[in-house]
Design an enzyme around this catalytic site. Structure first.
Site, PDB file in Angstrom:
ATOM      1  N   GLN A 140      -2.690  28.766  52.452  1.00  0.00           N
ATOM      2  CA  GLN A 140      -1.460  29.257  53.079  1.00  0.00           C
ATOM      3  C   GLN A 140      -0.217  28.620  52.449  1.00  0.00           C
ATOM      4  O   GLN A 140       0.777  28.350  53.133  1.00  0.00           O
ATOM      5  CB  GLN A 140      -1.494  29.008  54.590  1.00  0.00           C
ATOM      6  CG  GLN A 140      -2.410  29.960  55.332  1.00  0.00           C
ATOM      7  CD  GLN A 140      -1.936  31.420  55.247  1.00  0.00           C
ATOM      8  OE1 GLN A 140      -0.773  31.707  54.997  1.00  0.00           O
ATOM      9  NE2 GLN A 140      -2.860  32.345  55.462  1.00  0.00           N
ATOM     10  N   SER A 141      -0.265  28.396  51.157  1.00  0.00           N
ATOM     11  CA  SER A 141       0.860  27.768  50.466  1.00  0.00           C
ATOM     12  C   SER A 141       2.106  28.663  50.457  1.00  0.00           C
ATOM     13  O   SER A 141       2.070  29.799  49.967  1.00  0.00           O
ATOM     14  CB  SER A 141       0.431  27.476  49.025  1.00  0.00           C
ATOM     15  OG  SER A 141       1.567  27.176  48.230  1.00  0.00           O
ATOM     16  N   ASN A 142       3.205  28.136  51.000  1.00  0.00           N
ATOM     17  CA  ASN A 142       4.492  28.845  50.907  1.00  0.00           C
ATOM     18  C   ASN A 142       4.984  28.840  49.469  1.00  0.00           C
ATOM     19  O   ASN A 142       5.643  29.763  49.019  1.00  0.00           O
ATOM     20  CB  ASN A 142       5.547  28.165  51.788  1.00  0.00           C
ATOM     21  CG  ASN A 142       5.190  28.227  53.265  1.00  0.00           C
ATOM     22  OD1 ASN A 142       4.985  29.307  53.805  1.00  0.00           O
ATOM     23  ND2 ASN A 142       5.121  27.071  53.926  1.00  0.00           N
ATOM     24  N   ALA A 187       3.149  28.963  46.771  1.00  0.00           N
ATOM     25  CA  ALA A 187       2.428  29.994  46.014  1.00  0.00           C
ATOM     26  C   ALA A 187       3.063  31.359  46.276  1.00  0.00           C
ATOM     27  O   ALA A 187       3.314  32.128  45.339  1.00  0.00           O
ATOM     28  CB  ALA A 187       0.955  29.999  46.420  1.00  0.00           C
TER      29      ALA A 187
END
Ligand SMILES: *Cc1c(COP(=O)(O)O)cnc(C)c1O
Length: 340
Positions: free
Chosen positions: A81-83, A85
């Site tokens: 859930q990387s912002n 990325a």
């Protein structure tokens, strides 16, 4: 400092300075629990590309360098859930670069929303290729291996690690520090504390480098670590701030006590919700109509509320940097919703 900053190639993703607003309604709702502090936010959650957020500031420099080097692909790493990325995928699309994301399964959350919704949905929409890796694989090494593979095909890839927190990426928050100093002059106020979440340390490090380069006091910045344990967070942030400062003001050194970090809001681990985080999300949403996120800004703002409650900033102005991350709310439905 400005002269040196402008010598780095930049791909524009922001509209100029983000606004600073006072949260008078939240101050009223808190009443005595505000501890006599005046609360302000800098709206780094409001930007025109990719749903916004703090990584766009770093990506202006990172994508700028990728384009200057003639790369056709942008590769980065992060959690599922990387912002960072997601913002990389959007920024790369806008720059006409292919984007590949090495996403590690590092957070023990196994529900459908976490594994398919939120940032992951948007990564795909922005056209990125997502590689899912087990939590114990070295994602940066996998990214570098993929870049070599791309190189053998006659193409060229740019690689940056999680959070975009290379010294170059930190320059995005050197710019933010300069904005804050100008905005303080415009409203004739000085913030006693400038509070940010600390994940990959680049936001804090960039602000610290920026204030140091301007001859201001980096100890005004207080971050709440949500990822590394406190000792490691201090060490990583100090090293990164020194490296970023070296890029823009090689004649200056970071003060030994420049980096102030609080470890009280991290909870069990990175990405695992805390009650205080959910409380912070709710009070901000209900009293101001503003969104914090469950992984970073919710935990850091819980720390701000705690500090206010304890009267740490009585009669002082506190600036909280809203760093974005709204899509994470949809991935943490189970932790936030009250209907199950
Ligand atoms: C990445 C992120 C942070 C932390 O910034 P770092 O530079 O990695 O310390 C804070 N808030 C949000 C919403 C983020 O996505």
């Amino acid at each position: 400092m400005k002269g040196r900053l402008s010598s780095f190639p930049r791909f524009p993703l922001l509209d100029g300075p983000t606004p600073i607003e006072r949260l008078t309604r939240l101050e009223q709702v808190l009443g005595a629990a505000a501890g006599g502090a005046r609360l302000w936010v800098k709206r780094d959650d409001v930007m025109r590309v990719g749903g916004g957020g703090n990584k766009l500031r770093k990506l202006e420099f990172l994508i700028g360098e990728a384009v200057a080097q003639g790369c056709d692909t942008f590769i980065t790493t992060g959690g599922l859930q990387s912002n960072h990325a997601r913002q990389s995928a959007a920024a790369a699309a806008r720059a006409g670069l292919a984007c590949e994301l090495m996403l590690s399964d590092v957070v023990p959350r196994h529900d459908e929303a976490y594994r398919t919704n939120g940032n992951l949905l948007l990564d795909d929409l922005f056209g990125a290729t997502v590689h899912r890796l087990p939590g114990d694989v070295n994602a940066l090494a996998a990214a570098q291996a993929r870049a070599e593979e791309i190189g053998r095909e006659g193409r060229r890839a740019y690689v940056v690690g999680s959070g975009g927190s290379s010294p170059l990426g930190c320059l995005g928050y050197v710019v933010c520090a300069a904005e804050i100093l100008e905005q303080e002059q415009a409203v004739d106020r000085r913030f006693e504390a400038i509070v940010v979440p600390n994940g990959s340390a680049g936001t804090h490090a960039g602000l610290a480098a920026g204030l140091s380069a301007a001859g201001d006091d980096p100890r005004r910045i207080l971050s709440f670590t949500v990822l590394a344990p406190l000792d490691k967070a201090i060490e990583d942030t100090r090293r990164l701030a020194s490296e970023a400062l070296h890029l823009i003001a090689p004649d200056r050194n970071l003060a030994g006590d420049a980096i102030r970090i609080d470890g009280s809001q991290r909870g069990e681990a990175y990405g695992l919700p805390t009650d205080a985080m959910v409380g912070a999300l709710r009070i901000m949403a209900r009293s101001e109509g503003l969104l914090l996120d469950p992984v970073y800004s919710g935990k850091a703002f819980a720390g701000v509320l705690d500090g206010m409650h304890n009267g740490v900033w009585e009669d002082r102005d506190v600036l909280f940097v809203m760093t974005g991350g709204t899509p994470g709310l949809f991935a943490y439905r189970d932790a936030i919703a009250r209907d199950d």
